[in-house]
Design an enzyme around this catalytic site. Structure first.
Site, PDB file in Angstrom:
ATOM      1  N   LYS A 178       0.846  -1.192   0.000  1.00  0.00           N
ATOM      2  CA  LYS A 178       0.000   0.000   0.000  1.00  0.00           C
ATOM      3  C   LYS A 178       0.881   1.240   0.000  1.00  0.00           C
ATOM      4  CE  LYS A 178      -2.042   2.435   3.253  1.00  0.00           C
ATOM      5  NZ  LYS A 178      -1.937   3.743   2.611  1.00  0.00           N
ATOM      6  N   GLY A 231       7.017   5.155   8.032  1.00  0.00           N
ATOM      7  CA  GLY A 231       6.087   6.257   8.227  1.00  0.00           C
ATOM      8  C   GLY A 231       6.286   6.878   9.591  1.00  0.00           C
ATOM      9  N   SER A 232       5.228   7.444  10.127  1.00  0.00           N
ATOM     10  CA  SER A 232       5.346   8.188  11.378  1.00  0.00           C
ATOM     11  C   SER A 232       5.466   7.254  12.584  1.00  0.00           C
ATOM     12  CB  SER A 232       4.109   9.072  11.548  1.00  0.00           C
ATOM     13  OG  SER A 232       2.959   8.268  11.600  1.00  0.00           O
ATOM     14  N   THR A 233       6.043   7.778  13.644  1.00  0.00           N
ATOM     15  CA  THR A 233       6.152   7.022  14.897  1.00  0.00           C
ATOM     16  C   THR A 233       4.750   6.721  15.430  1.00  0.00           C
ATOM     17  OG1 THR A 233       8.298   8.015  15.322  1.00  0.00           O
ATOM     18  CG2 THR A 233       7.143   7.124  17.244  1.00  0.00           C
ATOM     19  N   GLU A 253      10.266   1.603  10.241  1.00  0.00           N
ATOM     20  CA  GLU A 253      11.191   2.714   9.967  1.00  0.00           C
ATOM     21  C   GLU A 253      10.414   3.995  10.215  1.00  0.00           C
ATOM     22  OE1 GLU A 253      14.280   2.138   9.343  1.00  0.00           O
ATOM     23  OE2 GLU A 253      14.049  -0.011   9.087  1.00  0.00           O
ATOM     24  N   CYS A 287      13.426  11.570   5.950  1.00  0.00           N
ATOM     25  CA  CYS A 287      13.581  11.167   7.350  1.00  0.00           C
ATOM     26  C   CYS A 287      15.011  11.387   7.825  1.00  0.00           C
ATOM     27  CB  CYS A 287      13.196   9.703   7.503  1.00  0.00           C
ATOM     28  SG  CYS A 287      14.102   8.642   6.376  1.00  0.00           S
ATOM     29  N   GLU A 389       9.331  16.001  15.732  1.00  0.00           N
ATOM     30  CA  GLU A 389       9.637  15.999  14.296  1.00  0.00           C
ATOM     31  C   GLU A 389       8.714  16.981  13.567  1.00  0.00           C
ATOM     32  OE1 GLU A 389       8.460  12.567  11.892  1.00  0.00           O
ATOM     33  OE2 GLU A 389      10.447  12.563  10.989  1.00  0.00           O
TER      34      GLU A 389
END
Ligand code: NAD
Length: 489
Positions: A178, A231-233, A253, A287, A389
């Site tokens: 996706k 993607g995001s944390t 990641e 990132c 971030e």
């Protein structure tokens, strides 16, 4: 591409393009103009289930076939990406807002390189054996997991999508993938490329849709045995919460707040040129970008003056024009988030040295989402601006006294993805490299990538590593077989 891209994109399942079961779509916007360019499938668990069925049927032939078969097809996909550089780069830029020259020089060539690299890995991958004198031998099989899920973000759309898919396929798995719902176009085109390259139906299935609906359906599906996520944390945490009780393999990641440590004895010109790139490449939406610039106090003022002067000269505007070094940020939502972070930085007492504003270029981009490269100073390490971030064209400057102080500031973070260290003292560089909280350390460079090296972060930047054998190992299950010898006769 020979065929124009249709307005309504479709999922790529079992080698065919199909509409979403629900017939629901979501709009996709060009962030440089604000215009809607596509409708994309708003897929849900029903679409994921059909994709899994197709993958299940394809798995025996794909995993049992010769490694050379996988090499040949993956290499063809690499070739096709390379041949379609111009079309893919334009699609990427229209979807993401990044400069067209960047899509052409970095994103698309790297997507091709990912497939080429892991095509050869399929041929080279080997496993270990351990012998115990004359008594026994252990050998370890590394078998494909089965059906795996790959979920990727919008910042480097095809680059990161292929970085996951290629090793998963090379290791013999079938994949449900996706892309980000914000940047679906090149993933759609990859489906066509797979058809042309002769990838058997069902081996790679591409479903479009949102994270909470489509992404979560992938994570929850019991037959998807591993999830590789970038993607995001925030989303990484949600995925871990679902996957952990199902004992799924996960590679996450996630975000970063990378420090850039600059010492007075560094190669100044190289450092300055690279720091401009590491701050604002891809509008600061990589990132690995260094967003906390830490400078030895004896050269703080010198750095500040020179850096700010150069940042003021960065041209920003229509991503289709070569002269622009920066384009639009990825979406209206993200644009508002970044402007909100700049406002917060001011409220926290930060001083804007340059930038801080949105831009409305004239011409076709007057409704696009552009933000000036922004440099801030005067903020301590614990404020939100230096802790959270932003993932945009915003950096902060902080002075440090010595190596110990630099390390203290660098490690004052919930993240641990990457860092850059600028010094000509190899002993100091080595000391910092051993003590810094980061999965990736660059000494006197930035983004010097070698696809064989382990890639990933520690702490809130994620778990697991991608790249080279790390990726091939993630996408396989080790099984140890011990054969005992009976030498008594
Ligand atoms: P995001 O987490 O919002 O979305 C990433 C992907 O996950 C998208 O495809 C999204 O649809 C999907 N998703 C979202 N929520 C989900 C859920 N609950 N379950 C399953 N899937 C879900 O991130 P983004 O805004 O697209 O990307 C920016 C983030 O990615 C930044 O934090 C950045 O640091 C990070 N990033 C990390 C790396 C790395 O290698 N560490 C590389 C690039 C980007």
């Amino acid at each position: 591409m020979h065929n124009a891209i249709p307005f309504k994109l479709e999922n790529f399942i079992n080698g065919q393009f199909v509409p979403p079961v629900s017939q629901n779509y979501i709009p996709s916007i060009n962030p440089a103009t604000g215009d809607q360019i596509n409708d994309i499938p708003n897929s849900n668990a029903a679409d994921v289930a059909i994709a899994v069925e197709a993958a299940e049927k394809a798995f025996p032939a794909w995993s049992n076939g010769a490694a050379e078969m996988r090499f040949t097809i993956l290499n063809k996909i690499a070739e096709q990406i390379h041949n379609k550089l111009d079309e893919l780069a334009l699609a990427e830029t229209n979807d993401n807002g990044k400069p067209l020259w960047l899509s052409k020089e970095v994103d698309i060539p790297r997507a091709s390189a990912n497939f080429r690299f892991f095509a050869t890995a399929a041929m080279q991958f080997a496993s270990e054996s351990h012998s115990v004198e004359n008594k026994a031998i252990n050998y370890t099989l590394r078998q494909p997991i089965g059906i795996v899920g790959c979920i990727s973000p919008w910042n480097l759309p095809l680059y990161l999508f292929t970085w996951k898919i290629a090793p998963a396929l090379a290791a013999g798995n079938c994949v449900i993938a996706k892309p980000s719902e914000v940047t679906p176009l090149t993933a759609y085109l990859l489906g066509r490329i797979c058809q042309e390259a002769g990838l058997p139906p069902g081996v790679l299935n591409i479903v479009h849709g949102t994270g909470p609906q489509c992404g979560e359906a992938m994570v929850k599906h019991p037959k998807i045995k591993a999830i590789s996520f970038t993607g995001s944390t925030r989303a990484g945490k949600q995925i871990a919460e679902i996957a952990a009780p199902m004992f799924k393999k996960i590679s996450l990641e996630l975000g970063g707040k990378n420090p850039n440590l600059i010492f007075a004895d560094c190669d100044w010109e190289n450092m300055m040129e690279t720091t401009l790139r590491s701050s604002f490449s891809n509008q600061g939406q990589i990132c690995l970008c260094g967003s906390r610039i830490l400078i030895e106090e004896s050269v703080y003022e010198k750095f500040k003056l020179e850096f700010v002067e150069k940042v003021k000269k960065i041209k920003i505007g229509d991503p289709l024009l070569n002269e622009n070094k920066m384009g639009a940020v990825v979406s209206e939502l993200h644009y508002k988030k970044i402007l909100g972070c700049i406002q917060l930085a001011k409220e926290e007492g930060g001083k804007i040295l340059t930038g801080g504003n949105s831009i409305n270029p004239s011409n076709r981009c007057s409704h696009g989402f552009f933000i000036e490269p922004t440099v801030l100073e005067g903020l301590g390490p614990s404020c939100r601006t230096n802790q959270e971030e932003i993932f945009g064209p915003v950096v902060t400057l902080q002075p440090f006294k010595n190596t110990e102080d630099a390390l203290r500031l660098a490690n004052d973070s919930q993240y641990g993805l990457a860092c850059s260290v600028w010094t000509s003292d190899i002993n100091r560089a080595n000391l910092i490299a051993s003590k810094i909280q980061a999965g990736i350390v660059w000494i006197n460079c930035w983004l010097h990538r070698d696809l064989r090296t382990p890639f990933g972060g520690t702490a809130n930047s994620g778990v697991g590593r991608e790249g080279g054998w790390e990726a091939m190992r993630f996408f396989t299950e080790p099984k140890n077989i011990c054969i005992a010898f009976n030498n008594s006769k």
